[in-house]
Design an enzyme around this catalytic site. Sequence first.
Site, short mmCIF file in Angstrom:
data_model
loop_
_atom_site.label_atom_id
_atom_site.label_comp_id
_atom_site.label_asym_id
_atom_site.label_seq_id
_atom_site.Cartn_x
_atom_site.Cartn_y
_atom_site.Cartn_z
N GLU A 285 0.81 -1.22 0.00
CA GLU A 285 0.00 0.00 0.00
C GLU A 285 0.85 1.27 0.00
O GLU A 285 0.78 2.09 0.92
CB GLU A 285 -0.97 -0.02 1.18
CG GLU A 285 -1.94 -1.19 1.09
CD GLU A 285 -2.97 -1.24 2.20
OE1 GLU A 285 -2.85 -0.45 3.17
OE2 GLU A 285 -3.90 -2.05 2.11
N GLU A 404 -4.83 -8.60 -0.64
CA GLU A 404 -5.67 -8.54 0.56
C GLU A 404 -7.11 -8.37 0.11
O GLU A 404 -7.39 -7.58 -0.80
CB GLU A 404 -5.30 -7.37 1.47
CG GLU A 404 -3.90 -7.43 2.07
CD GLU A 404 -3.60 -6.20 2.94
OE1 GLU A 404 -4.54 -5.46 3.29
OE2 GLU A 404 -2.41 -5.99 3.26
#
Length: 671
Positions: A285, A404
């Site tokens: 991220e 994810e």
Amino acid sequence: MTPRFRRRSLVVAAAVIGLLAGTATTATSAQAATGCRVAYTVGAQWPGGFTGDVAVTNLGDAINGWKLTWTFPAAGQSVGQSWGADVVASGGAVTATNASWNASIATGGTVSFGFNGSWSGSNPVPASFTLNGVACTGGTSTPPAPSARDTVAAMQPGWNLGNTLDAIPDETSWGNPLTSRALLHKVRSEGYRSIRIPVTWADHLGAAPNHTIDATWLARVKQVVDMALSEDLHVLINLHHDSWRWINTYPTDATVLDRYTAVWTQLSSTFRDYPAELVFESINEPDFTGVTDEQKYRLLNTLNTRFVQLVRATGGHNATRVLVLPTLWTNAEQPRLDALNATFTALNDPYLAATVHFYGWWPFSVNIAGGVRYNADVRADLNGTFDRVKASFLDRGIPVIVGEWALLNWDHNRPGVIERGEFLKFIEEFNHRARTTGVTTMVWDAGQFLNRTTLTWRDQVVADMMKAGWTTRSATASSDQIYLPKAGAIPAKSLTLNLNGTTFQGLYQNGGALAASDYTVSGDTLTLTAAALTRLAGDRAHGVNATVEARFSAGTAWPISIISSDQPTQSATTGTTTSTTVPTQFKGDQLQTMEAVYADGSPAGPADWTTYKQFWEHFQPDYTANVIILKEAFFAEVDDGPVTLTFHFWSGASTTYRISRSGTTVTGAPV
């Protein structure tokens, strides 16, 4: 096995030279150089029988575990007793498997075995052999590395070891136990084929200029990787919370690129000779502070490019190891995908994969703005994400890992934020789209799905829905709850079925089928009769009275809770902006959401763009204490004066309550 007898007679000898190009079984040599020489000799022969002697010399890297196969060229040739290997035949096809004591063959080493055989007509020598599934021809070679697409496909489905080695500062800091071999075995036994091991390195790095990784920490990461590989799991490791601990200060902090380079150089060296089943992800991220999106794209391109170049430069298996590159924020909006595509084009490396994360439509994922159901908005967000990654990457031959996925606020520590039936619908369609699109997915599990102490699923129904989606579709329904009145006559109740290509098979309770007279199915409408619901409700105590399940021709069953409830009631309260509760008799009902408005009807409290507040962040039910807690975060953005609260419940009931704030004092009463 010891031969029962050997007989001397005519000796017919023949040698067959071969190359072993199969895969080794040690964790660090999946692409090792392999080769072998096989000598097959008829040591003795008599009418109808013979003794076969076989010697296998390993010309390549050491192997551990072997199977030699061949096919007899003449009808009537077969094997009987054997020694030094387990030799079996199926028709003319023969397989010899190592004994427990001779599974390992060092480079240049030889193992031998023999057998008694039978023949009729003729007894020619086999023309060819294969070892561990690959033809033998007489030298050594290194098999080609698996393609990026094959490696990523082999990782489906995947599981995240979340809040563990990524915890700050250490493995158990966020409440999870030390990772055990038993846990990894459980994950593999449940059908998962890969594990993402997020790792935060920030608290384990030495000073500049070397930024040496703490040896104890690196050894622990290596130990967990080794355990996972030994459990036949593909493994992905990364730089995780480093993204916001220090990497996000790039380029203002000129040391970031040096530290990033140092970390990946050390990891590349440590894992250089690990097999292709180990995959690297550059950063989790990624984001950068104080710059525009266009600048962020350029900065991420710099880091991703540096990552690929330095890993490849270390050689060994890193030359063809699959490297996973994220979009900005690991987000799947089109500009993020386009920017990463430009990086792929520039690198022109066939062993790369893309990664994005997916937590669903945000209002539904956290329960805000009335996002309580899996509706058209949630579905459009999900399908749009898969459509974009397919067009951007898969259609260009670039494999994709959803590194994810889940819903942000599905958590056993925050029950009720997401209603289970609505979550089940999300799981079903997510896995359907992943499977039909060809995307590999890795569920984010920080302990909310698999209890790592008991090694059991916290919600077996949720686990079953995930597992079913790997291979097929499951049916769902408009709800997994049927609410009944506590008193008075019980009416028939209907649910709308979403069959997803299945056919309805029946209703069951505790494994037994309900009678056909208990329900009707008309098209996609399932109706439980008044008589059946009256029986299932029993004494009609508040709460869940019974659970039945609808079964279908494919997929997992759909649970249906039969619940008795009354209209919830509330009473007056006095509190403060840091501690206020609304006394509530839930009477079997469950809180769905809360609205808050000022006297003029405008939204009150945080998220002033919606009247519906965020479940758990701004309010929270406590069914044991019979209260609804109004959080300090809610009052932080509430003006002095009256505010009208509307509490919505899953039965369809609602209550209206008015609070008034004066400084830090809060009073409230039902309307």
